[in-house]
Design a protein around this motif. Sequence first.
Motif, PDB file in Angstrom:
ATOM      1  N   LEU A 204       0.830  -1.200   0.000  1.00 26.27           N
ATOM      2  CA  LEU A 204       0.000   0.000   0.000  1.00 26.27           C
ATOM      3  C   LEU A 204       0.867   1.253   0.000  1.00 26.27           C
ATOM      4  O   LEU A 204       0.584   2.215  -0.725  1.00 26.27           O
ATOM      5  CB  LEU A 204      -0.919   0.003   1.219  1.00 26.27           C
ATOM      6  CG  LEU A 204      -1.771   1.257   1.401  1.00 26.27           C
ATOM      7  CD1 LEU A 204      -2.711   1.451   0.217  1.00 26.27           C
ATOM      8  CD2 LEU A 204      -2.558   1.192   2.709  1.00 26.27           C
ATOM      9  N   GLN A 205       1.926   1.250   0.790  1.00 27.62           N
ATOM     10  CA  GLN A 205       2.798   2.427   0.824  1.00 27.62           C
ATOM     11  C   GLN A 205       3.439   2.673  -0.533  1.00 27.62           C
ATOM     12  O   GLN A 205       3.517   3.817  -0.993  1.00 27.62           O
ATOM     13  CB  GLN A 205       3.888   2.240   1.879  1.00 27.62           C
ATOM     14  CG  GLN A 205       4.772   3.452   2.022  1.00 27.62           C
ATOM     15  CD  GLN A 205       5.711   3.337   3.203  1.00 27.62           C
ATOM     16  OE1 GLN A 205       5.451   2.595   4.133  1.00 27.62           O
ATOM     17  NE2 GLN A 205       6.800   4.077   3.163  1.00 27.62           N
TER      18      GLN A 205
ATOM     19  N   VAL B 107      -4.955   7.406   9.396  1.00 31.04           N
ATOM     20  CA  VAL B 107      -4.325   6.137   9.779  1.00 31.04           C
ATOM     21  C   VAL B 107      -4.962   5.030   8.947  1.00 31.04           C
ATOM     22  O   VAL B 107      -6.200   4.904   8.909  1.00 31.04           O
ATOM     23  CB  VAL B 107      -4.512   5.833  11.273  1.00 31.04           C
ATOM     24  CG1 VAL B 107      -3.850   4.499  11.630  1.00 31.04           C
ATOM     25  CG2 VAL B 107      -3.940   6.952  12.131  1.00 31.04           C
ATOM     26  N   ILE B 108      -4.116   4.244   8.272  1.00 32.07           N
ATOM     27  CA  ILE B 108      -4.614   3.124   7.465  1.00 32.07           C
ATOM     28  C   ILE B 108      -4.037   1.824   8.020  1.00 32.07           C
ATOM     29  O   ILE B 108      -2.817   1.704   8.196  1.00 32.07           O
ATOM     30  CB  ILE B 108      -4.207   3.247   5.984  1.00 32.07           C
ATOM     31  CG1 ILE B 108      -4.588   4.624   5.431  1.00 32.07           C
ATOM     32  CG2 ILE B 108      -4.868   2.143   5.165  1.00 32.07           C
ATOM     33  CD1 ILE B 108      -4.124   4.846   4.000  1.00 32.07           C
TER      34      ILE B 108
ATOM     35  N   HIS C 248       1.580 -10.253  -3.213  1.00 34.75           N
ATOM     36  CA  HIS C 248       2.446  -9.089  -3.119  1.00 34.75           C
ATOM     37  C   HIS C 248       2.647  -8.460  -4.500  1.00 34.75           C
ATOM     38  O   HIS C 248       2.900  -9.152  -5.472  1.00 34.75           O
ATOM     39  CB  HIS C 248       3.795  -9.482  -2.520  1.00 34.75           C
ATOM     40  CG  HIS C 248       3.679 -10.093  -1.161  1.00 34.75           C
ATOM     41  ND1 HIS C 248       3.848 -11.435  -0.937  1.00 34.75           N
ATOM     42  CD2 HIS C 248       3.375  -9.544   0.027  1.00 34.75           C
ATOM     43  CE1 HIS C 248       3.680 -11.692   0.345  1.00 34.75           C
ATOM     44  NE2 HIS C 248       3.386 -10.558   0.953  1.00 34.75           N
ATOM     45  N   LEU C 249       2.577  -7.140  -4.540  1.00 38.43           N
ATOM     46  CA  LEU C 249       2.638  -6.420  -5.804  1.00 38.43           C
ATOM     47  C   LEU C 249       4.077  -6.217  -6.275  1.00 38.43           C
ATOM     48  O   LEU C 249       4.991  -6.030  -5.474  1.00 38.43           O
ATOM     49  CB  LEU C 249       1.976  -5.050  -5.647  1.00 38.43           C
ATOM     50  CG  LEU C 249       0.480  -5.050  -5.311  1.00 38.43           C
ATOM     51  CD1 LEU C 249       0.038  -3.653  -4.938  1.00 38.43           C
ATOM     52  CD2 LEU C 249      -0.343  -5.584  -6.467  1.00 38.43           C
TER      53      LEU C 249
ATOM     54  N   SER D 126       2.440  -2.000  -8.077  1.00 41.23           N
ATOM     55  CA  SER D 126       2.185  -1.029  -7.017  1.00 41.23           C
ATOM     56  C   SER D 126       1.766   0.314  -7.604  1.00 41.23           C
ATOM     57  O   SER D 126       0.790   0.928  -7.156  1.00 41.23           O
ATOM     58  CB  SER D 126       3.434  -0.858  -6.144  1.00 41.23           C
ATOM     59  OG  SER D 126       3.738  -2.047  -5.453  1.00 41.23           O
ATOM     60  N   VAL D 127       2.524   0.771  -8.599  1.00 36.36           N
ATOM     61  CA  VAL D 127       2.195   2.055  -9.235  1.00 36.36           C
ATOM     62  C   VAL D 127       0.818   1.986  -9.883  1.00 36.36           C
ATOM     63  O   VAL D 127       0.000   2.911  -9.761  1.00 36.36           O
ATOM     64  CB  VAL D 127       3.269   2.427 -10.279  1.00 36.36           C
ATOM     65  CG1 VAL D 127       2.841   3.664 -11.064  1.00 36.36           C
ATOM     66  CG2 VAL D 127       4.609   2.664  -9.592  1.00 36.36           C
ATOM     67  N   TRP D 128       0.543   0.893 -10.561  1.00 35.06           N
ATOM     68  CA  TRP D 128      -0.752   0.719 -11.229  1.00 35.06           C
ATOM     69  C   TRP D 128      -1.892   0.757 -10.219  1.00 35.06           C
ATOM     70  O   TRP D 128      -2.914   1.415 -10.447  1.00 35.06           O
ATOM     71  CB  TRP D 128      -0.748  -0.599 -11.997  1.00 35.06           C
ATOM     72  CG  TRP D 128      -2.076  -0.940 -12.604  1.00 35.06           C
ATOM     73  CD1 TRP D 128      -2.576  -0.488 -13.783  1.00 35.06           C
ATOM     74  CD2 TRP D 128      -3.077  -1.818 -12.047  1.00 35.06           C
ATOM     75  NE1 TRP D 128      -3.813  -1.019 -14.011  1.00 35.06           N
ATOM     76  CE2 TRP D 128      -4.153  -1.837 -12.954  1.00 35.06           C
ATOM     77  CE3 TRP D 128      -3.163  -2.581 -10.901  1.00 35.06           C
ATOM     78  CZ2 TRP D 128      -5.300  -2.598 -12.729  1.00 35.06           C
ATOM     79  CZ3 TRP D 128      -4.300  -3.333 -10.660  1.00 35.06           C
ATOM     80  CH2 TRP D 128      -5.351  -3.337 -11.574  1.00 35.06           C
TER      81      TRP D 128
END
Length: 624
Positions: A424-425, A491-492, A598-599, A604-606
């Motif tokens: 996510l980060q 907060v996530i 896991h990306l 992740s960018v997508w």
Amino acid sequence: MKYRAEIDGLRAVAVVPVILFHAGFDLFGGGYVGVDVFFVISGYLITTIILNEMNEGRFSLANFYERRARRILPALSFVVLCSLPVAWLTLFPTDLKDFAQSLIAVATFSSNFLFWTESGYFDTTAEIKPLLHTWSLAVEEQYYIIFPLFLMLAWRWGKRRIVKILIGVFVFSLLLAHWAAYQEPEAGFYLLPARAWELLAGAFIAFYVDRRPIEVPTAIANVLSGLGLAGITFAIFAYDSGTPFPSLYAVVPIAGVVAVIAFAVPGTIAHRLLSLKPMVAIGLVSYSAYLWHQPILAFYAHAMGHDAPLWHVALMLLATAVLSVFTYRFIEIPTRRRRVFATRPKVAAFAVMASAAMIVLGLMGTLTNGNAYRYPQAIVDLFARNDEFSRIVWLAKDATRLKDFDDDAETRLLIVGDSNSADLQNALNAVIGKDVSVVSAQVGVTCGNLFVPQEKFIEFADDNRFNMCSPRHNDLTDAKTFGLIDQADVVIFATAWTDWEADLMQESLDNLVRDYGDKFWVFGTKSVEFDQQDILDTCITGCMNWQTEPVPNATKINAKLAGILGNRFIDPLKLICADGPCTAFLGPETIVMYDGFHLTPEGSVWLGEQMKADGVIDRMGLGG
């Protein structure tokens, strides 16, 4: 040295729980302590032999290492030899490269260092490393390089002074083990300095008996040996993967083994139990059984997946038993009784050739990236790149772990979770505004990231995982994290949510909102059906043709969380699988996920862009 049948029975007590633990039987949650039992037994037996020979002035390092070679190498080499064709057929290039590296480590008795350096969240999980179990052999052999040399050099000082020095080493090693279990758990688990005290525990029995026989009334011996067995049994059934180990918790089974070795004399119940023919028979083949069980379980996991039906597990255990008996009968006995390799030069020649062969094969597999030529180069590059990403993404996230927010930032974002939060980060970094300061609170194990009393974990958690959700693991119980929550604007929570965690979410959210205000979001799980072999086969003709579906249980959990959180819930599966089949490739050689969860960097960018297009970024107030 007089044969003690009860020691072989004790080996059975060690090996059976280890095998059943690795086979996935939850009842044997602490079965891994069987390795520690082996350490104590080894320390006792080897020290006894060395002391007897030194007392008689006939100890020889050459004889000692010849015996070790006969005991360890033939069976080990045979198991490795049988594993080679299976590895070729079942392992993908990245996994085969890891296997090749482990061959080199096995040959040089450095497996514990290899697996220590590989340990981490994204590394191949323990149950699918075919030679993972050789770490314990490496620990023993490293110990037996140092220990006999020390005794030879210190012998002139006298046994009393030697024992005093060893007691100092014992105490240091035990304290180090306890510290490492909390601060550097991987190093403490794999490396000799934190394990030496277990081998020395057995050595001290040998030193004591060398001075005088242990003579106590049978009634007392009966109680002490019985308590020893009880201590071992308690650890096997009461401990689990969340128990800090080897720490002071390990004292219970180690003391138990010491008590059994010292006091399970003829006439005691412990002696009768351990001397039963079935126990002795299992103990005799215990080394071969230990060698065989891990490759069998690991190769099955590679070929068929992790969730083996019970009858499959039964067949694997049967195969372990059959192969163990065969190896003991036709490999161990002939070599140890000099029917094969009758002379020392022959043993030495075999040791050199076997080790050299493993090193050469290991180098070949490593330099060819796991014999990657078996697949099209573009696909090999794809998975190699993703594999490398999987090893660095966690480190990248560490850069912002529990740091302070930037004073000048307009928005302060705290992300709390496991590898899901790392993904996510990475996704958010691609799309959030420059005035957003991001800090992460990283949890290395699944503890729920839930703000509920500890007893709730005990009530709800499955698979004994509540033991892992102690204050030392759960960042929500960390004072630093509490302070960051108070400072954060958003907060996530992002983790691999399970059913029981979703059941606790409402209470957790209510507690958080009560104490910190309404600023909490939850990022759901994103597991999709992932078959690497299917991808490889499809990519031969065109990667874009490969499609997949979300894991049904993940969809169910996300729906439950969405019902609790409403628009404060972010469902990544609805973004990844928005058009029916889940998006697998962004281009002919650009995959979204590395392992179905896991990306990749591009993935992740997508995903970040998808979140922005869906309005999630603006709803959270993170847009730029």
